[in-house]
Scaffold this motif. Structure first.
Motif, short mmCIF file in Angstrom:
data_model
loop_
_atom_site.label_atom_id
_atom_site.label_comp_id
_atom_site.label_asym_id
_atom_site.label_seq_id
_atom_site.Cartn_x
_atom_site.Cartn_y
_atom_site.Cartn_z
N VAL A 41 0.84 -1.20 0.00
CA VAL A 41 0.00 0.00 0.00
C VAL A 41 0.87 1.25 0.00
O VAL A 41 0.50 2.28 -0.55
CB VAL A 41 -0.95 -0.02 1.23
CG1 VAL A 41 -1.47 1.36 1.56
CG2 VAL A 41 -2.11 -0.95 0.97
N GLU A 90 3.41 -4.12 -7.21
CA GLU A 90 2.70 -2.90 -6.82
C GLU A 90 1.20 -3.20 -6.74
O GLU A 90 0.71 -4.14 -7.35
CB GLU A 90 2.98 -1.75 -7.79
CG GLU A 90 2.41 -1.96 -9.17
CD GLU A 90 2.74 -0.83 -10.14
OE1 GLU A 90 3.57 0.04 -9.80
OE2 GLU A 90 2.17 -0.83 -11.24
N ILE A 91 0.51 -2.36 -6.00
CA ILE A 91 -0.94 -2.46 -5.89
C ILE A 91 -1.56 -1.90 -7.17
O ILE A 91 -1.13 -0.85 -7.66
CB ILE A 91 -1.45 -1.66 -4.67
CG1 ILE A 91 -0.88 -2.22 -3.38
CG2 ILE A 91 -2.96 -1.64 -4.62
CD1 ILE A 91 -1.52 -3.45 -2.86
N GLU A 93 -4.97 -0.45 -9.46
CA GLU A 93 -6.06 0.49 -9.15
C GLU A 93 -7.15 -0.21 -8.36
O GLU A 93 -7.70 0.36 -7.41
CB GLU A 93 -6.62 1.08 -10.44
CG GLU A 93 -5.71 2.09 -11.10
CD GLU A 93 -6.34 2.71 -12.33
OE1 GLU A 93 -7.57 2.95 -12.34
OE2 GLU A 93 -5.58 2.95 -13.29
N HIS A 96 -6.09 -0.53 -4.84
CA HIS A 96 -6.18 0.74 -4.09
C HIS A 96 -7.61 1.00 -3.63
O HIS A 96 -7.80 1.68 -2.62
CB HIS A 96 -5.66 1.92 -4.91
CG HIS A 96 -4.17 2.04 -4.89
ND1 HIS A 96 -3.46 2.36 -3.76
CD2 HIS A 96 -3.25 1.84 -5.86
CE1 HIS A 96 -2.18 2.38 -4.02
NE2 HIS A 96 -2.02 2.06 -5.30
N THR A 97 -8.61 0.47 -4.32
CA THR A 97 -9.99 0.67 -3.87
C THR A 97 -10.26 -0.08 -2.57
O THR A 97 -11.24 0.21 -1.89
CB THR A 97 -11.01 0.21 -4.93
OG1 THR A 97 -10.91 -1.20 -5.12
CG2 THR A 97 -10.83 0.95 -6.24
N GLN A 99 -8.30 0.11 0.00
CA GLN A 99 -7.63 0.81 1.10
C GLN A 99 -8.57 1.24 2.23
O GLN A 99 -8.23 1.04 3.40
CB GLN A 99 -6.83 2.00 0.57
CG GLN A 99 -5.80 2.45 1.57
CD GLN A 99 -4.62 3.11 0.93
OE1 GLN A 99 -4.54 3.24 -0.29
NE2 GLN A 99 -3.67 3.53 1.74
#
Length: 127
Positions: A41, A90-91, A93, A96-97, A99
């Motif tokens: 994150v 990497e995370i 998109e 990231h939702t 989070q």
């Protein structure tokens, strides 16, 4: 491997088809996925960085968990055509939702841990 038409498999399918929480827990559940997500994150990490930052995880388990997260579209694996090869994670998109949910889970976990510590010391207060 379970039979697709076994009672357990049918029950699992029914739960996943009808409960969004079950789907979310399937994606992030397990011993190591939360630890992986907590690190990613904050930014892209190389494989060895990630492994060193998660105490106790085996290479086999890290690879398996990363693959599952990649298949679910939560983590992206980036391979650079270099010698020696360099791999970063990497995370995405979609990841990231998650989070706000991960933050809420972390807050709840901290509160729960603190309450349990208070119970052990005898200093329990109401929430």
């Amino acid at each position: 491997m379970r039979k697709e038409n076994s009672t357990n498999a049918l029950n699992k399918k029914h739960i996943i088809d009808t409960c969004g929480m079950a789907v979310a827990l399937r994606v992030i559940g397990g011993r190591w996925k939360p630890a992986i997500l907590c690190r990613l994150v904050y930014g892209t990490m190389r494989y060895n960085e990630l492994k060193k930052s998660i105490e106790g995880i085996s290479e086999r388990m890290l690879v398996a968990q990363l693959r599952e997260l990649e298949q679910d579209g939560i983590v992206r694996r980036i391979v650079y055509a270099e010698v020696p090869p360099r791999v970063e994670y990497e995370i995405t998109e979609l990841g990231h939702t998650m989070q706000p949910m991960l933050n809420a889970m972390a807050d709840w976990g901290s509160m729960h841990r603190d309450l349990n510590e208070q119970k052990l010391t005898g200093a329990v207060t109401e929430v």
